[in-house]
Design an enzyme around this catalytic site. Sequence first.
Site, short mmCIF file in Angstrom:
data_model
loop_
_atom_site.label_atom_id
_atom_site.label_comp_id
_atom_site.label_asym_id
_atom_site.label_seq_id
_atom_site.Cartn_x
_atom_site.Cartn_y
_atom_site.Cartn_z
N ARG A 188 0.85 -1.19 0.00
CA ARG A 188 0.00 0.00 0.00
C ARG A 188 0.87 1.23 0.00
NH1 ARG A 188 -4.78 0.62 4.33
NH2 ARG A 188 -3.02 1.08 5.65
N THR A 214 -1.29 7.49 -0.68
CA THR A 214 -2.57 7.34 -1.42
C THR A 214 -3.40 6.17 -0.92
OG1 THR A 214 -1.62 5.83 -3.05
CG2 THR A 214 -1.41 8.19 -3.51
N ASP A 216 0.06 -3.06 12.32
CA ASP A 216 0.57 -3.45 10.99
C ASP A 216 0.92 -4.94 11.01
OD1 ASP A 216 2.36 -1.84 8.48
OD2 ASP A 216 2.48 -3.99 8.82
N ASP A 222 4.51 -5.98 9.77
CA ASP A 222 5.56 -5.63 10.73
C ASP A 222 5.51 -6.54 11.95
OD1 ASP A 222 6.66 -3.64 9.20
OD2 ASP A 222 5.57 -2.01 10.17
C1 PRP Z 1 -1.26 -4.65 4.42
C2 PRP Z 1 -2.10 -5.90 4.50
C3 PRP Z 1 -2.89 -5.86 3.23
C4 PRP Z 1 -3.12 -4.39 3.05
C5 PRP Z 1 -4.53 -4.07 3.47
O1 PRP Z 1 -0.18 -4.86 3.60
O2 PRP Z 1 -1.34 -7.07 4.66
O3 PRP Z 1 -2.21 -6.41 2.12
O4 PRP Z 1 -2.19 -3.71 3.87
O5 PRP Z 1 -4.83 -2.77 3.22
P1 PRP Z 1 -5.92 -2.32 2.13
O6 PRP Z 1 -7.12 -3.18 2.35
O7 PRP Z 1 -6.17 -0.88 2.49
O8 PRP Z 1 -5.32 -2.47 0.78
P2 PRP Z 1 0.91 -3.71 3.34
O9 PRP Z 1 0.52 -2.91 2.15
O10 PRP Z 1 1.15 -2.98 4.61
O11 PRP Z 1 2.18 -4.55 2.90
P3 PRP Z 1 3.05 -5.60 3.70
O12 PRP Z 1 2.21 -6.84 3.88
O13 PRP Z 1 4.20 -5.82 2.79
O14 PRP Z 1 3.44 -5.00 5.02
N1 URA Z 2 -2.60 -3.10 6.94
C1 URA Z 2 -2.29 -3.57 8.17
O1 URA Z 2 -1.33 -4.32 8.34
N2 URA Z 2 -3.06 -3.19 9.19
C2 URA Z 2 -4.13 -2.39 9.03
O2 URA Z 2 -4.81 -2.09 10.03
C3 URA Z 2 -4.42 -1.91 7.75
C4 URA Z 2 -3.64 -2.29 6.71
#
Ligand code: PRP
Ligand code: URA
Length: 220
Positions: free
Chosen positions: A103, A107, A199, A202
């Site tokens: 994400r 944005t 997160d 993380d």
């Molecule tokens: C997080 C999560 C989803 C997304 C959800 O991933 O694991 O993929 O955000 O958010 P959305 O519904 O608003 O799209 P992130 O983009 O943080 O990536 P990561 O798993 O690499 O940390």
């Molecule tokens: N991605 C995450 O990991 N946590 C949230 O709450 C939203 C997006």
Amino acid sequence: MNQVYESKHPLVRHKLTFLRQTDTGVRRFQELVWELSALLAYEALADLDLNETAVTTPLDEAAGHVLAERVALVPILRAGLGMVDPIWNLIPDAQVGHIGLYRDEETLQPVEYYCKLPQASQVDVCLLLDPMLATGGSTTAACNILKGHGIERIKFVGLIAAPEGIAQVHSAHPDIDIHVAVVDCCLNDRGYIVPGLGDAGDRLFGTKVDEAARIPDIAE
Ligand code: PRP
Ligand code: URA
């Protein structure tokens, strides 16, 4: 029209409580994701078709069943990776694809960086795996990618969803069922699920803790 299945299982509710907890460490967080993923996949796959077969026991012949449908597991990287192994242990014949999305922090739009999927002709049902369904942008983009690849029957399996994300997926992909441990209240102004768990990536991989993902009003 898609259905949203929020687990009512006591084990799911119990484990989710510790998953959310701020001071749950990385190792325990991983274990809870594994345990919850297996329980949620078990529920999500309750409608899999079977073929009848026969089996020989040491005493007699018995009627038996084998899965009639080929399952694919597709995690959205990176946090979805934490959900693969416990489900793969249940269905060792499953093929595993990967969709890399992150994400954009400004944005909140998903950015694709990787895609490797099984052949659509070898997949009857696809479990799309991601712990978090927040705005729904990542899940919607992943469904677009899967369908563009010819994989049509998709079930999303996640841990926590926000109503905003469910509405987004519902409007873009009304045919996709959503299986989660819980539907939370809403999103905060940074697009994090409240109360959520912070997160997921993380916390799974032990990388930085984003203070914006904490919910001090509720947790303290
Ligand atoms: C997080 C999560 C989803 C997304 C959800 O991933 O694991 O993929 O955000 O958010 P959305 O519904 O608003 O799209 P992130 O983009 O943080 O990536 P990561 O798993 O690499 O940390
Ligand atoms: N991605 C995450 O990991 N946590 C949230 O709450 C939203 C997006």
